[in-house]
Scaffold this active site. Sequence first.
Site, PDB file in Angstrom:
ATOM      1  N   LYS A 221      39.827  63.305  38.072  1.00  0.00           N
ATOM      2  CA  LYS A 221      38.794  62.275  38.013  1.00  0.00           C
ATOM      3  C   LYS A 221      37.587  62.687  37.179  1.00  0.00           C
ATOM      4  O   LYS A 221      37.408  63.860  36.844  1.00  0.00           O
ATOM      5  CB  LYS A 221      38.390  61.860  39.435  1.00  0.00           C
ATOM      6  CG  LYS A 221      39.462  60.938  40.051  1.00  0.00           C
ATOM      7  CD  LYS A 221      39.054  60.309  41.347  1.00  0.00           C
ATOM      8  CE  LYS A 221      40.184  59.381  41.838  1.00  0.00           C
ATOM      9  NZ  LYS A 221      39.934  58.880  43.180  1.00  0.00           N
ATOM     10  N   ARG A 255      45.512  63.417  47.361  1.00  0.00           N
ATOM     11  CA  ARG A 255      46.237  62.551  46.423  1.00  0.00           C
ATOM     12  C   ARG A 255      46.118  63.180  45.034  1.00  0.00           C
ATOM     13  O   ARG A 255      45.021  63.234  44.476  1.00  0.00           O
ATOM     14  CB  ARG A 255      45.634  61.145  46.442  1.00  0.00           C
ATOM     15  CG  ARG A 255      46.347  60.152  45.528  1.00  0.00           C
ATOM     16  CD  ARG A 255      45.687  58.785  45.580  1.00  0.00           C
ATOM     17  NE  ARG A 255      46.348  57.829  44.692  1.00  0.00           N
ATOM     18  CZ  ARG A 255      46.094  57.712  43.403  1.00  0.00           C
ATOM     19  NH1 ARG A 255      45.180  58.464  42.822  1.00  0.00           N
ATOM     20  NH2 ARG A 255      46.744  56.831  42.673  1.00  0.00           N
TER      21      ARG A 255
END
Length: 278
Positions: A221, A255
Site C-alpha cells: 500500500k 491480507r
Amino acid sequence: MLLNCAGKPLDVSRPAVMGVLNLTPDSFSGDGLADDVEAACERALALVAAGAAVIDIGGESTRPGAARVSVDDELARVLPFIERLAPRLTVPISIDTRHAAVMRAAVGAGAGLINDIAALREPGALAAAAGLGVPVIVMHMQGEPGTMQQAPQYDDVVGEVAGFLAQRVAACVAAGIARERILIDPGFGFGKTAAHNLALLRALPVLCRQGLPVVAGLSRKSLIGAVTGAPVTQRLGGSIALGLLAAQRGARLLRVHDVAETVQALAMLDAVQGESNG
Ligand code: 8Y4
C-alpha cells in the site's frame, strides 16, 4: 479461535495469511474466460501451497480512484472462479464485496467468508450476511473508494476507527450475526493519510481490546511509498515489515499479495516469541 467458513476451518488463534488472488485476465494464457479461470485457479492453489489460510477474491477494484462496476459485472467476474476453485481448495475463499447479491451468489457457489470494505452498510448486506451464516470481516473506510484519498480528516483517528468498528459490530449482532463470526479491520489506506495509517498501526492493540480477531491489509500500500518512495512493484520489504509489525501488535489475519514471504516472516516471529525453543 477457529472460524467455521461454510465447513472449511480458518484458525486465527495465531497470525494467519489471507492471499489476494488477482483476477485480471492473464495476457500470457489463452484468450477465453475458461483459460483465465484455469490460470487463476492455478495461482490460488500456489498461494495455498505457499501457506495461505484463506484466498480473497474480488470483482470490484477498490483501489483509490477506482470506478464502480455494476453488480452484474462483479458477479460475472467472480462466480466462475469460485465455482471452479472452491471444490479444489481445503481453505476457505473470501468474497471481497459490498453487495448483498454478490454475497449470496458467492457463498452459494462455495465462498466461506465475507470481506466487506463497506462494513455491511449497503442495502440488504447485513441481512444477507446474517442469513448466510459465514464469518464476516467488517472494515473501516472514510468516504468512498473514488474520492477517499482526496482529503482524509480525523480529530482522533484511532478513537474514530475503533468507535466505528464497535458500532458496526453492534449492528451485526443486532442483525443476527454472532460475535464469534465477526472480524474487524481498520482499513489501512481507505481514507487515511500516511500519518493516519501509522497511528492506527501503532494503536492496533487498542483495536484488539474489542476481543475480536483483527485483520490488517498493508501489503504494497501507498504508506510504503510515502515512507520510502518505492513504486508499487517494489514494496516487498516494506510489506513484510508492516505485516510483521501488525502481527506483533495483535493482528490475526494479514491480507497480502506475497504469501510465501509473509508466511516465512511470521514463522520467524513465532519462533522468537515461542517459549518452548529450549
Ligand atoms: C497496491 C496494492 C496498492 C493494493 C494498494 C492496494 C483491504 C481489503 C483491499 C484491507 C480488507 C488494496 C479488499 C486495496 N484492502 N480488505 N481490500 N482489508 N479486509 N490496495 O486492507 O489492496 S483492496
